[in-house]
Design a protein around this motif. Structure first.
Motif, PDB file in Angstrom:
ATOM      1  N   THR A   9     -20.531   0.214 -77.414  1.00 14.10           N
ATOM      2  CA  THR A   9     -19.680   0.671 -76.266  1.00 14.10           C
ATOM      3  C   THR A   9     -18.674  -0.563 -75.950  1.00 14.10           C
ATOM      4  N   SER A  10     -18.700  -1.552 -76.741  1.00 14.09           N
ATOM      5  CA  SER A  10     -17.704  -2.647 -76.592  1.00 14.09           C
ATOM      6  C   SER A  10     -16.510  -2.448 -77.573  1.00 14.09           C
ATOM      7  N   ALA A  11     -15.238  -2.527 -76.720  1.00 13.81           N
ATOM      8  CA  ALA A  11     -14.008  -2.306 -77.452  1.00 13.81           C
ATOM      9  C   ALA A  11     -13.894  -3.472 -78.387  1.00 13.81           C
ATOM     10  N   GLU A  12     -14.449  -4.636 -77.674  1.00 14.00           N
ATOM     11  CA  GLU A  12     -13.996  -5.943 -78.467  1.00 14.00           C
ATOM     12  C   GLU A  12     -14.948  -5.879 -79.781  1.00 14.00           C
ATOM     13  N   ALA A  13     -16.127  -5.308 -79.739  1.00 16.86           N
ATOM     14  CA  ALA A  13     -16.954  -5.200 -81.037  1.00 16.86           C
ATOM     15  C   ALA A  13     -16.319  -4.167 -81.997  1.00 16.86           C
ATOM     16  N   THR A  14     -15.847  -3.075 -81.421  1.00 13.42           N
ATOM     17  CA  THR A  14     -15.197  -1.847 -82.172  1.00 13.42           C
ATOM     18  C   THR A  14     -14.195  -2.493 -83.022  1.00 13.42           C
ATOM     19  N   GLU A  15     -13.098  -3.247 -82.541  1.00 12.00           N
ATOM     20  CA  GLU A  15     -11.987  -3.746 -82.971  1.00 12.00           C
ATOM     21  C   GLU A  15     -12.415  -4.806 -84.062  1.00 12.00           C
ATOM     22  N   GLU A  16     -13.489  -5.662 -83.915  1.00 12.40           N
ATOM     23  CA  GLU A  16     -13.733  -6.570 -84.897  1.00 12.40           C
ATOM     24  C   GLU A  16     -14.336  -5.465 -86.260  1.00 12.40           C
ATOM     25  N   THR A  36     -18.615   4.312 -79.451  1.00 16.36           N
ATOM     26  CA  THR A  36     -18.136   4.347 -80.946  1.00 16.36           C
ATOM     27  C   THR A  36     -19.105   4.332 -81.845  1.00 16.36           C
ATOM     28  N   ARG A  37     -19.370   5.385 -82.770  1.00 17.57           N
ATOM     29  CA  ARG A  37     -20.336   5.577 -83.628  1.00 17.57           C
ATOM     30  C   ARG A  37     -19.617   5.814 -84.885  1.00 17.57           C
ATOM     31  N   ILE A  38     -19.970   4.881 -85.744  1.00 21.30           N
ATOM     32  CA  ILE A  38     -19.392   4.982 -87.406  1.00 21.30           C
ATOM     33  C   ILE A  38     -20.565   4.777 -88.275  1.00 21.30           C
ATOM     34  N   SER A  39     -20.702   5.629 -89.356  1.00 24.15           N
ATOM     35  CA  SER A  39     -21.661   5.177 -90.309  1.00 24.15           C
ATOM     36  C   SER A  39     -20.790   5.705 -91.887  1.00 24.15           C
ATOM     37  N   ARG A  40     -21.277   5.064 -92.886  1.00 23.07           N
ATOM     38  CA  ARG A  40     -20.396   4.903 -94.068  1.00 23.07           C
ATOM     39  C   ARG A  40     -21.593   5.195 -95.212  1.00 23.07           C
ATOM     40  N   ARG A  41     -21.187   5.939 -96.270  1.00 20.97           N
ATOM     41  CA  ARG A  41     -21.956   6.021 -97.332  1.00 20.97           C
ATOM     42  C   ARG A  41     -20.991   5.912 -98.547  1.00 20.97           C
ATOM     43  N   ALA A  42     -21.238   4.711 -99.357  1.00 21.61           N
ATOM     44  CA  ALA A  42     -20.160   4.577-100.526  1.00 21.61           C
ATOM     45  C   ALA A  42     -20.784   4.298-101.825  1.00 21.61           C
ATOM     46  N   PHE A  53     -15.553   9.056 -81.615  1.00 24.36           N
ATOM     47  CA  PHE A  53     -15.000   8.213 -80.652  1.00 24.36           C
ATOM     48  C   PHE A  53     -15.069   9.054 -79.182  1.00 24.36           C
ATOM     49  N   GLY A  54     -15.920   8.679 -78.339  1.00 23.43           N
ATOM     50  CA  GLY A  54     -16.094   9.658 -76.954  1.00 23.43           C
ATOM     51  C   GLY A  54     -14.963   9.106 -75.930  1.00 23.43           C
ATOM     52  N   TYR A  55     -13.759   8.570 -76.533  1.00 26.45           N
ATOM     53  CA  TYR A  55     -12.670   8.186 -75.695  1.00 26.45           C
ATOM     54  C   TYR A  55     -11.455   8.041 -76.170  1.00 26.45           C
ATOM     55  N   ASP A  56     -10.375   7.800 -75.453  1.00 28.64           N
ATOM     56  CA  ASP A  56      -9.032   7.800 -75.990  1.00 28.64           C
ATOM     57  C   ASP A  56      -8.779   6.198 -76.544  1.00 28.64           C
ATOM     58  N   MET A  57      -8.490   5.889 -77.894  1.00 32.88           N
ATOM     59  CA  MET A  57      -8.399   4.513 -78.397  1.00 32.88           C
ATOM     60  C   MET A  57      -7.001   4.348 -79.305  1.00 32.88           C
ATOM     61  N   ALA A  58      -6.112   3.694 -78.588  1.00 31.73           N
ATOM     62  CA  ALA A  58      -4.890   3.406 -79.355  1.00 31.73           C
ATOM     63  C   ALA A  58      -5.308   2.327 -80.551  1.00 31.73           C
ATOM     64  N   TYR A  59      -4.427   2.310 -81.702  1.00 27.47           N
ATOM     65  CA  TYR A  59      -4.569   1.582 -82.564  1.00 27.47           C
ATOM     66  C   TYR A  59      -3.269   1.248 -83.280  1.00 27.47           C
ATOM     67  N   ASP A  60      -3.188  -0.120 -83.737  1.00 25.02           N
ATOM     68  CA  ASP A  60      -2.054  -0.684 -84.536  1.00 25.02           C
ATOM     69  C   ASP A  60      -2.473  -1.613 -85.694  1.00 25.02           C
ATOM     70  N   ALA A  61      -2.520  -0.839 -86.944  1.00 27.82           N
ATOM     71  CA  ALA A  61      -3.189  -1.160 -87.959  1.00 27.82           C
ATOM     72  C   ALA A  61      -2.328  -1.794 -89.231  1.00 27.82           C
ATOM     73  N   GLU A  62      -2.807  -2.948 -90.060  1.00 28.04           N
ATOM     74  CA  GLU A  62      -1.937  -3.114 -91.393  1.00 28.04           C
ATOM     75  C   GLU A  62      -2.532  -1.935 -92.359  1.00 28.04           C
ATOM     76  N   SER A  63      -1.802  -2.218 -93.196  1.00 27.33           N
ATOM     77  CA  SER A  63      -2.066  -1.179 -94.542  1.00 27.33           C
ATOM     78  C   SER A  63      -3.388  -1.035 -95.198  1.00 27.33           C
ATOM     79  N   LEU A  64      -3.819  -0.021 -95.393  1.00 32.06           N
ATOM     80  CA  LEU A  64      -5.151   0.114 -95.884  1.00 32.06           C
ATOM     81  C   LEU A  64      -5.290  -0.161 -97.532  1.00 32.06           C
ATOM     82  N   GLY A  65      -4.327  -0.031 -98.103  1.00 35.43           N
ATOM     83  CA  GLY A  65      -4.425  -0.260 -99.635  1.00 35.43           C
ATOM     84  C   GLY A  65      -5.086   0.636-100.567  1.00 35.43           C
TER      85      GLY A  65
END
Length: 319
Positions: A9-16, A36-42, A53-65
């Motif tokens: 539930t921490s925005a700082e932890a989510t950003e990191e 915020t809940r995220i799971s990955r399988r790779a 995301f149970g809320y509204d979250m703005a983002y400003d991100a670099e390219s993904l590649g």
């Protein structure tokens, strides 16, 4: 198989976390409870993430590649980077599958109480599946939205296939051939669905290379290597032509694609294995997966269309 999960539930932890798992970014939130809940399988060339995301979250991100496809299940995602050629906001909602941003470009927008799936793969797969018209030039995706609604459904189905039948299936994600085939399938579906620079008129030089001799060399290579991980580029190199010329040759002389022909060769191999197998110890699913078919229902459909009976019937067949 690589797995990770995040629940906070921490925005700082989510950003990191987002900056580590995807690309460096800054986020902003408009709720006290930033759940915020995220799971990955790779595995191999693919990864699929589930995000909520149970809320509204703005983002400003670099390219993904990498190529990053989103399939939205609930809520909305807003693009504000103008990546789709539109001024202001472009809003994507439930049922839509789209490109979050060009792989080489920064992007910004907002997630609005959304739940969605992300599928990611390397841009090199696009070049392997459909090289650009200009020799040596890479394929570039030029829009975020699919070309039409049918393309949207097909791309969404491709993402769901990789998520549900490959990376959620231990028997599938442990098979390198199947992983490669699934990645190629997703890249091909992306090129079929999204606007890109490879949607150009064929060049004359490639037409002149689309000869029966080209086809014979390619067929020989495919039939000798169908049990290995091979790509369109591999087949073209073995035939001594460009991938585009190879595609013309197969379309002109066999009315199929090189990878369509590879799939048929693997289907024939699975048919032979079903005929030779002991039904007491072998399974249709095991044989299908060995030859790169992760989805039992899809394999059964292809098999029935080719042989007029179910693969299970063939496995039980005895003289």
């Amino acid at each position: 198989m690589e797995e990770l999960s995040f629940d906070s539930t921490s925005a700082e932890a989510t950003e990191e976390f987002l900056s580590t798992a995807y690309t460096p970014m800054r986020i902003g939130k408009s709720a006290a409870d930033a759940r915020t809940r995220i799971s990955r399988r790779a595995a191999g060339p693919l990864n699929v993430d589930r995000l909520s995301f149970g809320y509204d979250m703005a983002y400003d991100a670099e390219s993904l590649g990498r190529v990053c496809l989103l399939s939205i299940h609930a809520g909305t995602v807003v693009d504000r980077s103008g990546a789709d050629g539109e001024q202001g906001e472009t809003v994507f909602g439930p049922g839509e599958t789209f490109l979050i941003a060009p792989p080489d470009a920064p992007y910004r927008g907002e997630v609005r109480s959304a739940r969605y799936t992300i599928a990611m793969f390397d841009t090199a797969l696009l070049d392997a599946m459909a090289p650009a018209g200009a020799e040596g030039a890479p394929v570039r995706l030029t829009g975020l939205r699919t070309v039409d609604e049918a393309a949207n459904r097909q791309l969404g189905a491709a993402v769901a296939y990789v998520r549900d039948h490959v990376l959620d299936n231990p028997a599938a994600y442990g098979n390198e051939l199947l992983l490669t085939t699934a990645a190629q399938h997703l890249a091909a579906a992306t090129l079929a669905a999204l606007p890109h620079t490879g949607r150009t008129d064929p060049v004359p030089a490639d037409r002149t290379d689309a000869t029966p001799a080209t086809l014979r060399r390619a067929i020989a290579f495919v039939e000798a290597n169908a049990d290995r991980e091979i790509s369109l580029a591999d087949i073209a190199a073995a035939a001594f032509v460009t991938p585009r010329a190879l595609q013309y040759a197969f379309r002109r002389h066999l009315d199929t694609t090189p990878l369509g022909y590879l799939r048929r060769v693997r289907l024939d191999a699975a048919h032979r294995d079903l005929l030779a197998a002991d039904p007491a110890t072998a399974t249709v699913t095991g044989i299908a997966m060995h030859w790169g078919f992760a989805h039992p229902g899809h394999f059964a459909s292809l098999y029935r269309a080719a042989y007029g009976r179910s693969p299970g019937w063939t496995l039980r067949l005895r003289d």
